[in-house]
Design a protein around this motif. Structure first.
Motif, mmCIF file in Angstrom:
data_model
loop_
_atom_site.group_PDB
_atom_site.id
_atom_site.type_symbol
_atom_site.label_atom_id
_atom_site.label_comp_id
_atom_site.label_asym_id
_atom_site.label_seq_id
_atom_site.Cartn_x
_atom_site.Cartn_y
_atom_site.Cartn_z
ATOM 1 N N THR A 46 -60.328 -10.142 -2.018
ATOM 2 C CA THR A 46 -61.524 -9.153 -2.832
ATOM 3 C C THR A 46 -61.608 -7.880 -1.873
ATOM 4 O O THR A 46 -61.791 -6.939 -2.143
ATOM 5 N N LYS A 75 -62.810 -7.711 -12.876
ATOM 6 C CA LYS A 75 -63.968 -8.545 -12.411
ATOM 7 C C LYS A 75 -64.622 -8.040 -11.010
ATOM 8 O O LYS A 75 -65.770 -7.951 -10.908
ATOM 9 N N ILE A 76 -63.635 -7.731 -10.188
ATOM 10 C CA ILE A 76 -64.050 -7.580 -8.828
ATOM 11 C C ILE A 76 -64.575 -6.312 -8.758
ATOM 12 O O ILE A 76 -65.714 -5.849 -8.022
ATOM 13 N N LYS A 79 -68.058 -6.423 -9.860
ATOM 14 C CA LYS A 79 -69.209 -6.768 -8.627
ATOM 15 C C LYS A 79 -69.566 -5.888 -7.832
ATOM 16 O O LYS A 79 -70.523 -5.816 -7.010
#
Length: 81
Positions: A46, A75-76, A79
């Motif tokens: 990540t 998705k990363i 976040k």
């Protein structure tokens, strides 16, 4: 004649059921369920994705460079925001 065909059909069905159960047992012994892994393996890069996104690279470029799907990158990115 029809009785003979029905006996052969029942025999084939029992063989098919036996092969299916054997395949399911093999998949479970490997830690999977119907071929797919159980659970999701952790993604350990990540930081690299975040770094490439901070450099201004597009989601598709980051995905192709790291060999992952663009959905994983999105998705990363979600976040981070």
């Amino acid at each position: 004649m029809l009785g003979l065909l029905s006996v052969i059909s029942q025999f084939e069905r029992s063989l098919l059921r036996e092969r299916i159960n054997s395949g399911i047992a093999h998949a479970r012994s490997k830690g999977t369920k119907s071929g797919r892994t159980i659970g999701r393996p952790p993604f350990g890069r990540t930081e690299r994705v975040e770094q490439l996104l901070a450099e201004g690279k597009s989601i598709r470029k980051v995905a192709s460079e790291l060999g992952i799907s663009k959905n994983t990158v999105m998705k990363i990115k979600g976040k981070i925001s």
